[in-house]
Design an enzyme around this catalytic site. Structure first.
Site, PDB file in Angstrom:
ATOM      1  N   HIS A 120     -15.980  -7.797  45.237  1.00  0.00           N
ATOM      2  CA  HIS A 120     -16.433  -9.045  45.854  1.00  0.00           C
ATOM      3  C   HIS A 120     -15.665 -10.169  45.165  1.00  0.00           C
ATOM      4  O   HIS A 120     -15.335 -10.049  43.977  1.00  0.00           O
ATOM      5  CB  HIS A 120     -17.899  -9.352  45.573  1.00  0.00           C
ATOM      6  CG  HIS A 120     -18.891  -8.325  46.006  1.00  0.00           C
ATOM      7  ND1 HIS A 120     -19.151  -7.200  45.283  1.00  0.00           N
ATOM      8  CD2 HIS A 120     -19.722  -8.294  47.067  1.00  0.00           C
ATOM      9  CE1 HIS A 120     -20.108  -6.500  45.901  1.00  0.00           C
ATOM     10  NE2 HIS A 120     -20.470  -7.144  46.985  1.00  0.00           N
ATOM     11  N   ASP A 141     -16.940 -11.055  41.732  1.00  0.00           N
ATOM     12  CA  ASP A 141     -16.853 -10.021  40.680  1.00  0.00           C
ATOM     13  C   ASP A 141     -15.634 -10.266  39.813  1.00  0.00           C
ATOM     14  O   ASP A 141     -15.650  -9.968  38.616  1.00  0.00           O
ATOM     15  CB  ASP A 141     -16.639  -8.607  41.254  1.00  0.00           C
ATOM     16  CG  ASP A 141     -17.677  -8.193  42.252  1.00  0.00           C
ATOM     17  OD1 ASP A 141     -18.797  -8.712  42.191  1.00  0.00           O
ATOM     18  OD2 ASP A 141     -17.344  -7.337  43.114  1.00  0.00           O
ATOM     19  N   GLU A 155     -21.705  -2.754  56.745  1.00  0.00           N
ATOM     20  CA  GLU A 155     -22.429  -1.822  55.873  1.00  0.00           C
ATOM     21  C   GLU A 155     -23.928  -1.969  56.100  1.00  0.00           C
ATOM     22  O   GLU A 155     -24.544  -2.909  55.610  1.00  0.00           O
ATOM     23  CB  GLU A 155     -22.072  -2.123  54.410  1.00  0.00           C
ATOM     24  CG  GLU A 155     -22.709  -1.136  53.455  1.00  0.00           C
ATOM     25  CD  GLU A 155     -22.360  -1.433  52.000  1.00  0.00           C
ATOM     26  OE1 GLU A 155     -21.215  -1.861  51.717  1.00  0.00           O
ATOM     27  OE2 GLU A 155     -23.245  -1.261  51.156  1.00  0.00           O
ATOM     28  N   GLU A 194     -23.493   3.738  53.145  1.00  0.00           N
ATOM     29  CA  GLU A 194     -23.898   3.990  51.765  1.00  0.00           C
ATOM     30  C   GLU A 194     -25.083   4.949  51.732  1.00  0.00           C
ATOM     31  O   GLU A 194     -26.087   4.752  52.414  1.00  0.00           O
ATOM     32  CB  GLU A 194     -24.257   2.675  51.073  1.00  0.00           C
ATOM     33  CG  GLU A 194     -24.677   2.926  49.638  1.00  0.00           C
ATOM     34  CD  GLU A 194     -24.956   1.673  48.834  1.00  0.00           C
ATOM     35  OE1 GLU A 194     -24.186   0.704  48.956  1.00  0.00           O
ATOM     36  OE2 GLU A 194     -25.940   1.686  48.080  1.00  0.00           O
ATOM     37  N   HIS A 241     -28.473   3.436  50.962  1.00  0.00           N
ATOM     38  CA  HIS A 241     -28.997   2.615  52.060  1.00  0.00           C
ATOM     39  C   HIS A 241     -29.582   3.503  53.154  1.00  0.00           C
ATOM     40  O   HIS A 241     -30.578   3.149  53.787  1.00  0.00           O
ATOM     41  CB  HIS A 241     -27.904   1.723  52.637  1.00  0.00           C
ATOM     42  CG  HIS A 241     -27.366   0.729  51.656  1.00  0.00           C
ATOM     43  ND1 HIS A 241     -26.394  -0.194  51.982  1.00  0.00           N
ATOM     44  CD2 HIS A 241     -27.650   0.512  50.354  1.00  0.00           C
ATOM     45  CE1 HIS A 241     -26.110  -0.929  50.918  1.00  0.00           C
ATOM     46  NE2 HIS A 241     -26.854  -0.517  49.919  1.00  0.00           N
ATOM     47  N   ASP A 284     -19.813   4.404  50.960  1.00  0.00           N
ATOM     48  CA  ASP A 284     -20.183   4.005  49.605  1.00  0.00           C
ATOM     49  C   ASP A 284     -20.930   5.179  48.989  1.00  0.00           C
ATOM     50  O   ASP A 284     -22.079   5.475  49.336  1.00  0.00           O
ATOM     51  CB  ASP A 284     -21.023   2.722  49.608  1.00  0.00           C
ATOM     52  CG  ASP A 284     -20.135   1.481  49.514  1.00  0.00           C
ATOM     53  OD1 ASP A 284     -18.893   1.632  49.540  1.00  0.00           O
ATOM     54  OD2 ASP A 284     -20.674   0.362  49.399  1.00  0.00           O
ATOM     55  N   ASP A 287     -33.019   0.503  45.704  1.00  0.00           N
ATOM     56  CA  ASP A 287     -31.578   0.716  45.764  1.00  0.00           C
ATOM     57  C   ASP A 287     -31.029   0.914  44.355  1.00  0.00           C
ATOM     58  O   ASP A 287     -30.515  -0.016  43.748  1.00  0.00           O
ATOM     59  CB  ASP A 287     -30.960  -0.510  46.451  1.00  0.00           C
ATOM     60  CG  ASP A 287     -29.517  -0.279  46.857  1.00  0.00           C
ATOM     61  OD1 ASP A 287     -29.085   0.883  46.880  1.00  0.00           O
ATOM     62  OD2 ASP A 287     -28.838  -1.272  47.165  1.00  0.00           O
ATOM     63  N   ASP A 329     -19.970   3.050  44.861  1.00  0.00           N
ATOM     64  CA  ASP A 329     -20.834   1.875  44.699  1.00  0.00           C
ATOM     65  C   ASP A 329     -22.030   2.345  43.884  1.00  0.00           C
ATOM     66  O   ASP A 329     -23.137   2.553  44.398  1.00  0.00           O
ATOM     67  CB  ASP A 329     -21.259   1.335  46.071  1.00  0.00           C
ATOM     68  CG  ASP A 329     -21.987   0.010  45.943  1.00  0.00           C
ATOM     69  OD1 ASP A 329     -22.289  -0.380  44.800  1.00  0.00           O
ATOM     70  OD2 ASP A 329     -22.256  -0.633  46.971  1.00  0.00           O
TER      71      ASP A 329
END
Ligand code: XLS
Ligand code: CA
Ligand code: CA
Length: 437
Positions: A99, A102, A230, A266, A269, A294, A305, A337
């Site tokens: 990101h 980050d 996502e 992901e 998720h 992910d 999560d 991730d």
């Protein structure tokens, strides 16, 4: 300067190895089918968890001990880039993801933030000239700062919407600059806590316009990355608009975006949405929208999560089956991730975690390929649905029947010989496959 001085490049040593700094199953150059493991698996390192995260959780401060902890601001951001490329090389990682915030600290205005970002991106670009590690995807963080409390592309305030658009515009430019394969939109706070203050229609219309403008701008600057959505059902908002693949697919179709997006799926998720990982992969695959993954796992006992490194071989096997049946991930990859647990605070744990995740998916790949070679699931399905191959079943499948004909077929049938699903037999066979890797 070396940040992980005591660790040398991680090599494949085979299943008998007891060296924690070696791969037991991930053998990058080994052929599985007609591609090498590294070509199929396309591993990515998530910058936010591995270099930016500090191990904090909602109940306690960060615990991570990192060799860049003594630095702050841009100095720390630069040290992290140095460390990241050292880590990528030692892990032999083909990709990474980040990101915007980050990699570079935010300034007091977007202009200042962009200036910081430009400086770090130049540094990353320089590293990428000699590194083997490429950018799988980048994205804009539009959920951490308080201005995004009510969302970004679905915010109730037009200035926040504009701010978010400007961040994505920059993200697309950065993606182009660094040759990103994909650009990711995770909905962040694109959802709502309550309908009591929410104009859902306006928010969704605005979000669709946001995506359309993003596509337009990418085209304008010649950035040809695959766009990915996502899905996630909850966290941070109560009701996230991209709840799961099926919900997001319907959104994409409703707003004419279906040909321009695929999904970044992901595992954690999926389970938060009450699905299995393989359910989400299958749903996307069947509609030609499986773009990237992910790779992590959740803790079903905790139910939030947790972004754990993937070690569940059953899950990685079923995931790799979907990926292989998809013909691979194309421009996507398997991005970890995932974060080391708060109690795993040493820098060495970053290596152990990635070794565990890479080996787990390598096992999944080996087993899934074997199952495909044996037509394991295909035979089960062919047998189970065999009545659709001829007679009335064939007519149903080819759309050549109607309720009247189905009624005349059914009226005098008597007892129907419905067969067992044999789930336990199937699971026992899968265990055999897993134990014979
Ligand atoms: C958060 C998401 C996020 C996306 C990128 O739960 O997984 O990290 O992958 O914004
Ligand atoms: Ca993610
Ligand atoms: Ca997550």
């Amino acid at each position: 300067m070396a940040y992980f001085k005591n660790i040398s490049a991680i090599q494949y040593e085979g299943a008998q190895s007891e060296n924690p700094f070696a791969f037991k199953y991930y053998n990058p150059k080994e052929k599985i089918g007609n591609q090498t493991m590294e070509e199929i698996l396309r591993y990515g390192i998530a910058y936010w968890h591995t270099f930016t995260g500090d191990g904090g959780d909602p109940f306690g401060a960060g615990t991570a001990k990192r060799p860049w902890d003594h630095l702050t601001g841009m100095d720390q951001a630069k040290a992290r880039v140095d460390a990241a490329f050292e880590f990528f090389e030692k892990m032999n990682a083909p990709f990474f993801c980040f990101h915007d915030i980050d990699v570079a600290p935010e300034g007091s205005t977007l202009r200042e933030s962009n200036k910081n970002l430009d400086e770090i991106v130049a540094m990353i670009k320089d590293y990428m000239k000699t590194s083997n590690t490429k950018l799988l995807w980048n994205t804009a963080n539009m959920f951490t700062h308080p201005r995004f409390t009510h969302g970004a592309g679905t915010s109730s305030h037009a200035d926040v919407y504009a701010y978010a658009a400007a961040k994505v515009k920059k993200g697309l430019e950065v993606g182009k600059e660094l040759g990103a394969e994909n650009y990711v939109f995770w909905g962040g706070r694109e959802g709502y806590e309550t309908l009591l203050n929410t104009d859902m229609k306006l928010e969704l219309d605005n979000l669709a316009k946001f995506y359309h403008m993003g596509l337009d701008y990418a085209k304008e600057i010649g950035f040809d990355a695959q766009f990915l959505i996502e899905p996630k059902p909850k966290e941070p908002t109560t009701h996230q608009y991209d709840f799961d693949v099926a919900t997001a697919t319907s959104f994409l179709y409703q707003y004419g975006l279906q040909d321009h997006f695929k999904f970044n799926i992901e595992a954690n998720h999926a389970t938060l949405a009450g699905h299995t990982f393989e359910h989400e992969l299958r749903t996307a695959r069947e509609s030609g929208m499986l773009g990237s993954v992910d790779a992590n796992q959740g803790d079903l006992l905790l139910g939030w999560d947790t972004d754990e490194f993937p070690t569940d071989l059953y899950a990685t096997t079923l995931a790799m089956y979907e990926i292989l049946k998809n013909g691979g991930l194309g421009r996507g990859g398997l991005n970890f991730d995932a974060k080391v647990r708060r109690g795993s605070f040493e820098a060495d744990d970053l290596f152990h975690a990635h070794v565990a995740g890479m080996d787990a998916f390598a096992v999944g790949l080996r087993v899934a390929q074997k199952m495909i070679d044996d037509q394991f699931f295909e035979k089960i399905a062919a047998d189970r649905y065999s009545t659709f191959k001829s007679g009335i079943g064939e007519k149903i499948v080819s759309g050549k029947t109607n309720f009247k004909e189905l009624e005349s077929h059914a009226l005098d049938l008597g007892e129907i010989d419905v067969k067992s699903g044999q789930l336990e037999k199937i699971k026992a066979r899968i265990n055999q496959y897993l134990l014979n890797v």
